[in-house]
Motif scaffolding. Structure first.
Motif, mmCIF file in Angstrom:
data_model
loop_
_atom_site.group_PDB
_atom_site.id
_atom_site.type_symbol
_atom_site.label_atom_id
_atom_site.label_comp_id
_atom_site.label_asym_id
_atom_site.label_seq_id
_atom_site.Cartn_x
_atom_site.Cartn_y
_atom_site.Cartn_z
ATOM 1 N N GLU A 108 1.150 -1.455 0.451
ATOM 2 C CA GLU A 108 0.343 -0.113 -0.011
ATOM 3 C C GLU A 108 0.822 1.833 -0.259
ATOM 4 O O GLU A 108 0.109 2.129 -0.212
ATOM 5 N N TYR A 109 2.091 1.191 0.255
ATOM 6 C CA TYR A 109 2.965 1.924 -0.429
ATOM 7 C C TYR A 109 2.889 3.306 -1.739
ATOM 8 O O TYR A 109 3.734 3.595 -1.705
ATOM 9 N N PHE A 110 2.243 2.335 -2.704
ATOM 10 C CA PHE A 110 2.589 2.302 -3.749
ATOM 11 C C PHE A 110 0.695 2.510 -3.863
ATOM 12 O O PHE A 110 -0.470 2.299 -4.047
ATOM 13 N N LYS A 111 0.791 3.718 -5.006
ATOM 14 C CA LYS A 111 -1.181 3.887 -5.948
ATOM 15 C C LYS A 111 -1.272 2.850 -6.211
ATOM 16 O O LYS A 111 -0.434 1.256 -6.879
ATOM 17 N N THR A 112 -2.347 2.840 -7.212
ATOM 18 C CA THR A 112 -3.044 1.558 -6.976
ATOM 19 C C THR A 112 -2.556 1.728 -8.656
ATOM 20 O O THR A 112 -2.809 -0.083 -9.032
ATOM 21 N N ASP A 113 -2.248 2.467 -9.384
ATOM 22 C CA ASP A 113 -1.852 2.283 -10.876
ATOM 23 C C ASP A 113 -0.429 2.546 -11.218
ATOM 24 O O ASP A 113 -0.009 2.167 -12.469
ATOM 25 N N SER A 114 0.113 1.955 -10.238
ATOM 26 C CA SER A 114 1.761 1.911 -10.309
ATOM 27 C C SER A 114 1.791 0.617 -10.486
ATOM 28 O O SER A 114 1.453 -0.119 -11.084
ATOM 29 N N ASP A 115 3.051 0.477 -11.425
ATOM 30 C CA ASP A 115 3.617 -0.604 -11.885
ATOM 31 C C ASP A 115 3.829 -1.567 -10.553
ATOM 32 O O ASP A 115 3.780 -2.416 -11.349
ATOM 33 N N VAL A 116 4.588 -0.691 -9.980
ATOM 34 C CA VAL A 116 5.078 -1.853 -8.760
ATOM 35 C C VAL A 116 3.587 -2.479 -7.928
ATOM 36 O O VAL A 116 3.501 -3.790 -8.163
ATOM 37 N N ARG A 117 2.071 -1.931 -8.313
ATOM 38 C CA ARG A 117 1.142 -2.574 -7.390
ATOM 39 C C ARG A 117 0.512 -3.526 -8.515
ATOM 40 O O ARG A 117 -0.056 -4.545 -8.025
ATOM 41 N N ARG A 118 0.598 -2.883 -9.272
ATOM 42 C CA ARG A 118 -0.448 -4.014 -10.654
ATOM 43 C C ARG A 118 0.388 -5.113 -10.275
ATOM 44 O O ARG A 118 -0.528 -6.601 -10.773
ATOM 45 N N SER A 119 1.978 -5.664 -11.182
ATOM 46 C CA SER A 119 2.476 -6.478 -10.754
ATOM 47 C C SER A 119 2.581 -7.364 -9.470
ATOM 48 O O SER A 119 2.563 -8.605 -9.409
ATOM 49 N N TYR A 120 2.210 -6.916 -8.207
ATOM 50 C CA TYR A 120 2.223 -7.443 -7.310
ATOM 51 C C TYR A 120 0.859 -7.896 -7.196
ATOM 52 O O TYR A 120 0.730 -9.237 -7.145
ATOM 53 N N ASN A 121 -0.161 -7.637 -7.999
ATOM 54 C CA ASN A 121 -1.671 -7.754 -7.548
ATOM 55 C C ASN A 121 -1.974 -8.882 -8.234
ATOM 56 O O ASN A 121 -2.149 -9.795 -8.625
ATOM 57 N N PHE A 122 -0.951 -8.948 -9.858
ATOM 58 C CA PHE A 122 -0.959 -9.841 -10.482
ATOM 59 C C PHE A 122 -0.542 -11.602 -10.094
ATOM 60 O O PHE A 122 -0.985 -13.035 -9.785
ATOM 61 N N LEU A 123 0.523 -11.311 -9.504
ATOM 62 C CA LEU A 123 1.792 -12.591 -8.946
ATOM 63 C C LEU A 123 0.072 -12.874 -7.257
ATOM 64 O O LEU A 123 -0.110 -14.109 -7.139
ATOM 65 N N GLU A 124 -0.604 -11.989 -6.561
ATOM 66 C CA GLU A 124 -1.354 -12.409 -5.678
ATOM 67 C C GLU A 124 -2.458 -12.828 -6.543
ATOM 68 O O GLU A 124 -2.805 -14.154 -5.548
ATOM 69 N N ASN B 199 -2.174 -15.000 -9.082
ATOM 70 C CA ASN B 199 -2.238 -16.127 -10.366
ATOM 71 C C ASN B 199 -1.280 -17.066 -9.533
ATOM 72 O O ASN B 199 -1.028 -18.083 -9.831
ATOM 73 N N VAL B 200 -0.622 -16.500 -8.332
ATOM 74 C CA VAL B 200 0.469 -17.026 -7.449
ATOM 75 C C VAL B 200 -0.308 -17.521 -5.867
ATOM 76 O O VAL B 200 -1.014 -17.182 -6.062
ATOM 77 N N SER B 201 -0.060 -18.366 -5.179
ATOM 78 C CA SER B 201 -0.794 -19.370 -3.993
ATOM 79 C C SER B 201 -0.079 -17.934 -2.856
ATOM 80 O O SER B 201 -0.448 -18.018 -1.240
ATOM 81 N N GLY B 202 0.455 -16.174 -3.129
ATOM 82 C CA GLY B 202 0.335 -15.360 -2.459
ATOM 83 C C GLY B 202 1.950 -14.982 -2.439
ATOM 84 O O GLY B 202 2.973 -15.926 -2.857
ATOM 85 N N ALA B 203 2.590 -13.679 -2.712
ATOM 86 C CA ALA B 203 3.578 -13.368 -2.761
ATOM 87 C C ALA B 203 4.223 -12.631 -1.756
ATOM 88 O O ALA B 203 5.485 -12.616 -1.409
ATOM 89 N N ASN B 204 3.329 -12.905 -0.378
ATOM 90 C CA ASN B 204 4.780 -13.284 0.801
ATOM 91 C C ASN B 204 4.790 -14.357 1.451
ATOM 92 O O ASN B 204 4.128 -15.430 1.168
ATOM 93 N N ALA B 205 5.616 -14.093 2.237
ATOM 94 C CA ALA B 205 6.624 -15.356 2.763
ATOM 95 C C ALA B 205 6.181 -14.996 4.359
ATOM 96 O O ALA B 205 6.842 -14.104 5.042
#
Length: 486
Positions: free
Chosen positions: A152-168, A170-176
């Motif tokens: 949430e440090y990044f705006k919703t339309d930022s590349d970082v946020r969009r890439s992170y949401n894609f991983l969330e 399509n993958v089992s979770g981006a955090n460990a």
């Protein structure tokens, strides 16, 4: 640092123009401006530096380094500005008398006249309004949350946020989340009781909605047990003896890269880990999970087995704790040192006490507003109180310095006149410097990094509230108290 340097220059220029229009002597006006302002400007720079330097007590390295480097930069900026301004004034043409006449009718002059009328005719009303704002701020303070959520440090339309949401998605979770288990020697973590405790801990972790999957050495042992019994699901469990478990693991270790065993344990089976994947979660929810799992494992693992959460997730939880404790210490330290410096400059503890309320009030209002609108304290916004108190007190020091001179010249019976003249002169520079600081911090509004955006906006608002307190609350307080000495 740029806007802080400009603030010093504005005060010098304002005092120089006033002195020149009275005396008509350019050199004398420059000398008077420097003589009258070098000590107040030094103290304002010092208090700002103290506000930054108070962050040095934080155990979070980025915050500590930011505070100490900024403090050094503020003092260097003062040294440059206080020598640069007189040199430039010596080269420029002196102001024309019509400039002063024009300024008596501009927006700033009308604003200052309105403040003078308010503090002279209704000083108690001004103080009551300040008290109401204080009460509103106190209502918002308990609602203030400490929350760290890196995505949430990044705006919703930022590349970082969009890439992170894609991983969330399509993958089992981006955090460990990692859980480390250590025994008292070789083969200690392949005891059936230990593996069953690991299995129970996994099931407990999976009760949290943001935990998507867990993996451990226990999963591998259960799969081996099932495979060795022809795929019978009834044998998808931990074997009853350590010997059987050791045989399964020996078979696994004969494969390439030891069959992946190195991801979960060492060659002697003296320690192991549980690895979990999670979706996006704030530090508050994460802290609750960490504390719950700690309590659960303390009653689950056999004696002699050390089990504890570790990794980046625990780091966020610990960082949050340090944010709260560290900023309480730094803010308290900043207030004490700044009030001491003010009292030392004016040679009066009473003046130091006078400066507390109008400078703490803007901080309370900022934190209260953050609580009311749901903006959390995080790595960036936690620095607002300590930094803002150092900057906000600058206008108070300049006003007190000018008022003291006017008060001593005119006497107690002419206190309203001393207040009015102080506001008309120093008040103009206070308004300009606060406007410069406001614009300087509002530049961060265009940042894609949300904590920087919040830091800029709320610090800018603090500057405006601090200006209002210095133009209204401080004069009203002096008009009501009417001190015998200042």
């Amino acid at each position: 640092l740029l806007v802080i340097g400009l603030a010093v220059i504005v005060h010098v220029i304002n005092r120089y123009e006033e002195a020149y229009l009275l005396s008509g002597d350019k050199k004398q006006a420059i000398r008077l401006a420097v003589e009258h302002l070098v000590l107040p400007c030094f103290l304002t720079s010092l208090t700002t530096a103290i506000g930054f330097a108070s962050l040095g007590v934080s155990r979070i390295l980025p915050i500590r380094e930011t505070g100490l480097l900024a403090a050094a930069g503020v003092m260097m900026t003062f040294a440059i500005a206080i020598t640069f301004a007189p040199a430039i004034l010596a080269l420029l043409k002196p102001p024309k008398p019509q400039v002063a006449t024009k300024r008596r009718r501009d927006f700033i002059a009308r604003l200052l006249d309105a403040c003078i009328r308010a503090v002279q005719t209704r000083p108690k009303t001004v103080l009551v309004v300040s008290a109401v704002f204080t009460a509103i701020a106190l209502v918002g303070l308990p609602m203030l949350q400490v929350e760290t959520n890196l995505i949430e440090y990044f705006k919703t339309d930022s590349d970082v946020r969009r890439s992170y949401n894609f991983l969330e998605k399509n993958v089992s979770g981006a955090n460990a989340f990692e859980f480390f288990i250590e025994g008292e020697g070789p083969d200690s973590v392949i005891e059936p009781a230990v593996l069953r405790a690991i299995e129970a801990t996994q099931r407990e972790l999976e009760t949290f909605p943001f935990v998507t999957v867990t993996q451990s050495l226990a999963d591998l042992v259960k799969m081996m047990n099932r495979s060795m019994h022809g795929g019978d699901e009834a044998f998808y469990r931990i074997p009853d003896t350590r010997r059987e478990i050791a045989q399964y693991l020996m078979l696994v270790s004969m494969g390439d890269d030891r069959g992946g065993l190195d991801e979960f344990t060492d060659i002697n089976y003296s320690y192991t880990r549980i690895s979990a994947r999670m979706t996006t979660v704030g530090s508050k929810s994460l802290r609750g999970m960490v504390e719950h799992v700690k309590e659960f494992t303390a009653n689950t693992f056999p004696t002699g087995i050390a089990a504890a959460p570790t990794g980046a997730s625990v780091l966020y939880v610990d960082m949050e704790r340090e944010l709260v404790h560290g900023q309480l210490k730094s803010f308290s330290l900043a207030i004490v040192i700044i009030i001491f410096c003010v009292a030392l400059l004016f040679g009066s503890a009473r003046v130091g006490l006078y400066s507390i309320y109008p400078n703490v009030l803007p901080i309370l209002m900022t934190l209260g507003l953050m609580g009311l609108v749901g903006i959390p304290i995080n790595l960036a916004t936690c620095m607002i109180p300590s930094i803002a108190i150092g900057i906000a007190v600058d206008d108070t020091i300049h006003f007190f310095s000018r008022f003291r001179r006017e008060y001593n010249d005119r006497g107690r019976q002419n206190l309203p006149e001393a207040l009015a003249h102080s506001l008309r002169t120093t008040g103009r520079a206070m308004y300009i410097t606060s406007a410069v600081l406001f614009c300087g911090f509002m530049v961060l509004l265009v940042s894609n990094f949300v904590p920087n955006l919040y830091f800029g906006v709320f610090t800018a608002l603090t500057m405006i509230w601090a200006l209002a307190a210095d133009l209204l609350t401080v004069p009203a307080m002096l008009n009501v108290l009417r001190p015998k000495k200042f």
